[in-house]
Write a protein that holds these residues in place. Structure first.
Motif, PDB file in Angstrom:
ATOM      1  N   TRP A  59      -4.667 -11.255  -5.215  1.00 15.81           N
ATOM      2  CA  TRP A  59      -4.487  -9.991  -4.499  1.00 15.81           C
ATOM      3  C   TRP A  59      -5.613  -9.775  -3.497  1.00 15.81           C
ATOM      4  O   TRP A  59      -5.394  -9.212  -2.420  1.00 15.81           O
ATOM      5  CB  TRP A  59      -4.419  -8.831  -5.497  1.00 15.81           C
ATOM      6  CG  TRP A  59      -3.082  -8.705  -6.151  1.00 15.81           C
ATOM      7  CD1 TRP A  59      -2.758  -9.024  -7.427  1.00 15.81           C
ATOM      8  CD2 TRP A  59      -1.873  -8.241  -5.545  1.00 15.81           C
ATOM      9  NE1 TRP A  59      -1.423  -8.793  -7.656  1.00 15.81           N
ATOM     10  CE2 TRP A  59      -0.857  -8.303  -6.535  1.00 15.81           C
ATOM     11  CE3 TRP A  59      -1.552  -7.771  -4.266  1.00 15.81           C
ATOM     12  CZ2 TRP A  59       0.459  -7.919  -6.274  1.00 15.81           C
ATOM     13  CZ3 TRP A  59      -0.240  -7.388  -4.000  1.00 15.81           C
ATOM     14  CH2 TRP A  59       0.752  -7.464  -4.988  1.00 15.81           C
ATOM     15  N   VAL A  63      -5.040  -8.894   0.344  1.00 20.42           N
ATOM     16  CA  VAL A  63      -5.614  -7.676   0.939  1.00 20.42           C
ATOM     17  C   VAL A  63      -6.436  -8.025   2.183  1.00 20.42           C
ATOM     18  O   VAL A  63      -6.349  -7.349   3.215  1.00 20.42           O
ATOM     19  CB  VAL A  63      -6.488  -6.933  -0.095  1.00 20.42           C
ATOM     20  CG1 VAL A  63      -7.345  -5.864   0.585  1.00 20.42           C
ATOM     21  CG2 VAL A  63      -5.604  -6.302  -1.158  1.00 20.42           C
ATOM     22  N   THR A  66      -4.121  -8.858   5.016  1.00 23.53           N
ATOM     23  CA  THR A  66      -3.438  -7.666   5.514  1.00 23.53           C
ATOM     24  C   THR A  66      -4.387  -6.786   6.326  1.00 23.53           C
ATOM     25  O   THR A  66      -4.003  -6.235   7.363  1.00 23.53           O
ATOM     26  CB  THR A  66      -2.845  -6.856   4.348  1.00 23.53           C
ATOM     27  OG1 THR A  66      -2.035  -7.720   3.548  1.00 23.53           O
ATOM     28  CG2 THR A  66      -1.983  -5.715   4.867  1.00 23.53           C
ATOM     29  N   SER A 135       3.704 -10.857   9.155  1.00 24.50           N
ATOM     30  CA  SER A 135       2.839  -9.757   8.717  1.00 24.50           C
ATOM     31  C   SER A 135       2.814  -8.625   9.744  1.00 24.50           C
ATOM     32  O   SER A 135       2.973  -7.449   9.401  1.00 24.50           O
ATOM     33  CB  SER A 135       1.425 -10.285   8.476  1.00 24.50           C
ATOM     34  OG  SER A 135       0.574  -9.258   8.038  1.00 24.50           O
ATOM     35  N   PHE A 175       0.350  -0.881   5.146  1.00 24.85           N
ATOM     36  CA  PHE A 175      -0.597  -1.739   4.419  1.00 24.85           C
ATOM     37  C   PHE A 175      -0.105  -2.006   3.003  1.00 24.85           C
ATOM     38  O   PHE A 175      -0.142  -3.145   2.514  1.00 24.85           O
ATOM     39  CB  PHE A 175      -1.977  -1.076   4.389  1.00 24.85           C
ATOM     40  CG  PHE A 175      -2.981  -1.806   3.549  1.00 24.85           C
ATOM     41  CD1 PHE A 175      -3.661  -2.907   4.055  1.00 24.85           C
ATOM     42  CD2 PHE A 175      -3.245  -1.402   2.248  1.00 24.85           C
ATOM     43  CE1 PHE A 175      -4.585  -3.595   3.281  1.00 24.85           C
ATOM     44  CE2 PHE A 175      -4.170  -2.074   1.475  1.00 24.85           C
ATOM     45  CZ  PHE A 175      -4.838  -3.174   1.991  1.00 24.85           C
ATOM     46  N   THR A 179       0.975  -5.944   2.103  1.00 26.58           N
ATOM     47  CA  THR A 179       0.095  -6.725   1.219  1.00 26.58           C
ATOM     48  C   THR A 179       0.876  -7.620   0.249  1.00 26.58           C
ATOM     49  O   THR A 179       0.568  -8.815   0.132  1.00 26.58           O
ATOM     50  CB  THR A 179      -0.859  -5.803   0.447  1.00 26.58           C
ATOM     51  OG1 THR A 179      -1.697  -5.097   1.381  1.00 26.58           O
ATOM     52  CG2 THR A 179      -1.754  -6.605  -0.489  1.00 26.58           C
ATOM     53  N   ASN A 182       2.314 -10.557   2.200  1.00 24.69           N
ATOM     54  CA  ASN A 182       1.301 -11.571   2.497  1.00 24.69           C
ATOM     55  C   ASN A 182       0.951 -12.395   1.253  1.00 24.69           C
ATOM     56  O   ASN A 182       0.735 -13.610   1.336  1.00 24.69           O
ATOM     57  CB  ASN A 182       0.042 -10.920   3.063  1.00 24.69           C
ATOM     58  CG  ASN A 182       0.170 -10.621   4.546  1.00 24.69           C
ATOM     59  OD1 ASN A 182       0.855 -11.328   5.277  1.00 24.69           O
ATOM     60  ND2 ASN A 182      -0.483  -9.567   4.998  1.00 24.69           N
ATOM     61  N   LYS A 183       0.883 -11.738   0.115  1.00 19.83           N
ATOM     62  CA  LYS A 183       0.575 -12.455  -1.137  1.00 19.83           C
ATOM     63  C   LYS A 183       1.656 -13.493  -1.429  1.00 19.83           C
ATOM     64  O   LYS A 183       1.367 -14.630  -1.804  1.00 19.83           O
ATOM     65  CB  LYS A 183       0.458 -11.466  -2.300  1.00 19.83           C
ATOM     66  CG  LYS A 183       0.029 -12.108  -3.619  1.00 19.83           C
ATOM     67  CD  LYS A 183      -0.118 -11.054  -4.699  1.00 19.83           C
ATOM     68  CE  LYS A 183      -0.689 -11.651  -5.984  1.00 19.83           C
ATOM     69  NZ  LYS A 183       0.177 -12.674  -6.591  1.00 19.83           N
TER      70      LYS A 183
END
Length: 199
Positions: A59, A63, A66, A135, A175, A179, A182-183
């Protein structure tokens, strides 16, 4: 004389048995080595297979990626809003400019980082496009969707609190949504994973 012949034959027989035992032992040794080699090959194959599945992204990594995109998007979008408002443009062209600049600044942040790491410009552009497109797209869709759905936000001026609360609130929600995206992407070797490969 017969005793000597018998002894000679007995000696020859003993020698033949010893040779066969020696040969058999050698065969066992060769077989053992072959089995050992097979086991070694199997071990190597197993070790190679351990690298197959890609470990999931943390994570913290998601983060960070992001926030990287959020910074570029925020700079570009706010600049676009300021320019569009200063030029007296309508809502639609101002939003288009803001989104275009958000992509431009989002890409440029990654582009600068990988060029500084030693990548040539053409390859750096490919990395930036692969790393940030999804993203930034998700972030811009969420942020601008919230602004568009917030009553009066589209007609608010830069000096109005409603404009900034809608914009910043949109970025906060974007956000939170981007996130996990993106993970998921980094865990599969996509998105910002391609950037990490050049650091």
């Amino acid at each position: 004389m017969k005793a000597m012949e018998h002894t000679g034959r007995h000696g020859d027989t003993t020698h033949a048995h010893a040779a066969r035992r020696s040969h058999g032992g050698h065969g066992d040794l060769a077989g053992g080595e072959a089995r050992h080699d097979t086991h070694t090959d199997h071990t190597a194959h197993t070790a190679h297979g351990a690298h197959g599945p890609r470990a999931g992204a943390s994570w913290a990594m998601a983060v960070k990626a992001t926030l990287h995109c959020l910074t570029g998007c925020a700079v570009g979008e706010i600049l676009g809003m300021v320019v569009g408002t200063a030029l007296g443009w309508g809502n639609l062209p101002t939003m288009v400019l803001a989104i275009a600049l958000a992509f431009l600044f989002g890409y440029s942040f990654t582009l600068f980082a990988v060029v500084r790491a030693g990548l040539d410009l053409k390859s750096a552009i490919k990395v930036a496009l692969a790393a940030d497109t999804v993203s930034i797209a998700v972030m811009e869709a969420v942020d601008n969707g919230i602004i568009a759905l917030t009553p009066g936000a589209m007609d608010a001026h830069l000096s109005d609190g409603l404009f900034w609360s809608a914009l910043l609130g949109g970025f906060a929600v974007a956000f939170l949504i981007t996130t996990p995206v993106n993970k998921w992407m980094i865990g599969r070797g996509r998105g910002h994973a391609v950037v990490h490969a050049h650091h």
